[in-house]
Scaffold this motif. Structure first.
Motif, PDB file in Angstrom:
ATOM      1  N   GLN A 107      40.323  42.248  56.165  1.00  0.00           N
ATOM      2  CA  GLN A 107      41.590  42.739  55.666  1.00  0.00           C
ATOM      3  C   GLN A 107      41.962  44.010  56.427  1.00  0.00           C
ATOM      4  O   GLN A 107      41.149  44.915  56.559  1.00  0.00           O
ATOM      5  CB  GLN A 107      41.476  43.026  54.168  1.00  0.00           C
ATOM      6  CG  GLN A 107      41.157  41.772  53.356  1.00  0.00           C
ATOM      7  CD  GLN A 107      41.144  42.013  51.866  1.00  0.00           C
ATOM      8  OE1 GLN A 107      41.988  42.719  51.333  1.00  0.00           O
ATOM      9  NE2 GLN A 107      40.169  41.431  51.185  1.00  0.00           N
ATOM     10  N   SER A 152      47.334  41.932  49.876  1.00  0.00           N
ATOM     11  CA  SER A 152      46.693  42.515  48.697  1.00  0.00           C
ATOM     12  C   SER A 152      47.194  43.933  48.512  1.00  0.00           C
ATOM     13  O   SER A 152      47.493  44.619  49.489  1.00  0.00           O
ATOM     14  CB  SER A 152      45.171  42.534  48.856  1.00  0.00           C
ATOM     15  OG  SER A 152      44.661  41.236  49.052  1.00  0.00           O
ATOM     16  N   GLN A 158      46.604  40.101  44.600  1.00  0.00           N
ATOM     17  CA  GLN A 158      46.706  39.490  45.924  1.00  0.00           C
ATOM     18  C   GLN A 158      47.705  38.346  45.872  1.00  0.00           C
ATOM     19  O   GLN A 158      47.716  37.568  44.918  1.00  0.00           O
ATOM     20  CB  GLN A 158      45.354  38.963  46.397  1.00  0.00           C
ATOM     21  CG  GLN A 158      45.378  38.365  47.806  1.00  0.00           C
ATOM     22  CD  GLN A 158      44.024  37.838  48.239  1.00  0.00           C
ATOM     23  OE1 GLN A 158      43.630  36.729  47.906  1.00  0.00           O
ATOM     24  NE2 GLN A 158      43.295  38.660  48.987  1.00  0.00           N
ATOM     25  N   ARG A 184      39.356  39.921  46.698  1.00  0.00           N
ATOM     26  CA  ARG A 184      39.280  41.268  46.173  1.00  0.00           C
ATOM     27  C   ARG A 184      38.129  42.048  46.770  1.00  0.00           C
ATOM     28  O   ARG A 184      37.012  41.535  46.900  1.00  0.00           O
ATOM     29  CB  ARG A 184      39.120  41.162  44.659  1.00  0.00           C
ATOM     30  CG  ARG A 184      38.852  42.458  43.960  1.00  0.00           C
ATOM     31  CD  ARG A 184      38.757  42.233  42.470  1.00  0.00           C
ATOM     32  NE  ARG A 184      38.620  43.508  41.770  1.00  0.00           N
ATOM     33  CZ  ARG A 184      38.743  43.639  40.454  1.00  0.00           C
ATOM     34  NH1 ARG A 184      39.003  42.588  39.709  1.00  0.00           N
ATOM     35  NH2 ARG A 184      38.595  44.819  39.900  1.00  0.00           N
ATOM     36  N   TYR A 209      46.397  47.739  46.559  1.00  0.00           N
ATOM     37  CA  TYR A 209      45.373  48.590  45.963  1.00  0.00           C
ATOM     38  C   TYR A 209      46.001  49.924  45.557  1.00  0.00           C
ATOM     39  O   TYR A 209      46.915  50.410  46.217  1.00  0.00           O
ATOM     40  CB  TYR A 209      44.241  48.873  46.961  1.00  0.00           C
ATOM     41  CG  TYR A 209      43.394  47.676  47.313  1.00  0.00           C
ATOM     42  CD1 TYR A 209      43.819  46.750  48.255  1.00  0.00           C
ATOM     43  CD2 TYR A 209      42.165  47.473  46.697  1.00  0.00           C
ATOM     44  CE1 TYR A 209      43.043  45.644  48.577  1.00  0.00           C
ATOM     45  CE2 TYR A 209      41.373  46.382  47.014  1.00  0.00           C
ATOM     46  CZ  TYR A 209      41.820  45.476  47.953  1.00  0.00           C
ATOM     47  OH  TYR A 209      41.044  44.389  48.270  1.00  0.00           O
ATOM     48  N   PHE A 261      41.690  47.421  43.218  1.00  0.00           N
ATOM     49  CA  PHE A 261      42.460  46.203  43.484  1.00  0.00           C
ATOM     50  C   PHE A 261      43.493  45.960  42.388  1.00  0.00           C
ATOM     51  O   PHE A 261      43.151  45.962  41.193  1.00  0.00           O
ATOM     52  CB  PHE A 261      41.493  45.035  43.574  1.00  0.00           C
ATOM     53  CG  PHE A 261      42.120  43.693  43.772  1.00  0.00           C
ATOM     54  CD1 PHE A 261      42.268  42.807  42.723  1.00  0.00           C
ATOM     55  CD2 PHE A 261      42.550  43.296  45.033  1.00  0.00           C
ATOM     56  CE1 PHE A 261      42.817  41.549  42.913  1.00  0.00           C
ATOM     57  CE2 PHE A 261      43.107  42.046  45.237  1.00  0.00           C
ATOM     58  CZ  PHE A 261      43.231  41.166  44.172  1.00  0.00           C
TER      59      PHE A 261
END
Lengths: 114, 120
Positions: B109, B33, B48, A101, B35, B45
């Protein structure tokens, strides 16, 4: 409280001016830190990162140093260009990982005039 | 080499409807992931996925669910849409190599351009 706090924008500069965008974070331990940039109509692009204290990330003339004493990761550039106009996001990862995250700041809009 | 691709680019729904957003990760990536980026805010977030399972979840209600397929692509589903769900939804992909060291291209990422969802 906020996990990542960045200076509010918008920031307006003339070409070749010096840029600083402040960013501070709250976290347990020493998480990896990032600056992402978002150009109009596009997704986020990683600009630079630092994974441990005192590291300096740099890319395309931008720099940021991981300061554990002040829990800061301020973005700087010595001479901005019109093409640097975008929204800049400071982010931190969970401790011990760069792939989990991400916690983002609210973003700072930068406009550079010729 | 295609980056992260998302579809559709724009979507308009009404309150109470359901929506599905899609994401294809960058070639070689196995982790996705999601968002949510509200207007004027930083991305938040949602969750994931790795190995077809939800591995981490942010502070979003159960109306938000997802799926990852064997080819690593992913879907985000939102049920019972609210006006407040209007946002840019971003997908990010990565590859689960061990962290530490490497240049800018490793252990990071990569984000897609997003899907702009408007709920009326």
């Amino acid at each position: 409280g906020d996990s990542v706090t960045q200076m509010e924008g918008p920031v307006t500069l003339s070409e070749e001016a010096f840029l600083t965008i402040n960013c501070t974070y709250t976290a347990t331990g020493y998480p990896s830190l990032f600056w992402y940039v978002q150009y109009p109509g596009e997704g986020l692009q990683l600009l630079l990162k630092a994974t441990k204290a005192d590291d300096k990330g740099s890319n395309k003339g931008f720099e940021a140093t991981y300061r554990k004493e002040t829990t800061s990761f301020h973005l700087e550039k010595g001479s901005v260009q019109v093409s640097d106009s975008a929204v800049y996001f400071c982010a931190r990862a969970d401790r011990g990982s760069t792939l989990g995250r991400l916690y983002f700041g609210r973003g700072t809009q930068l406009t550079v005039w010729p | 080499d295609a980056g992260v691709t998302q579809s559709p680019t724009h979507l308009i729904k009404t309150r109470g409807q359901q929506v599905t957003l899609r994401c294809s990760p960058k070639s070689g990536h196995d982790t996705v992931s999601w968002y949510q980026q509200a207007l004027g805010q930083g991305p938040q977030f949602i969750f994931q996925y790795y190995e077809e399972e939800e591995r981490q979840r942010g502070n979003f209600p159960d109306r938000f669910s997802g799926h990852q397929f064997p080819n690593y692509s992913s879907e985000l589903n939102v049920n019972a849409l609210l006006l407040g769900d209007s946002a840019l939804y971003l997908c990010a992909s990565s590859f689960r190599v061990s962290s530490g060291g490497g240049g800018l291209a490793k252990n990071i990422q990569y984000f897609g351009a997003g899907t702009r969802l408007s709920v009326l």
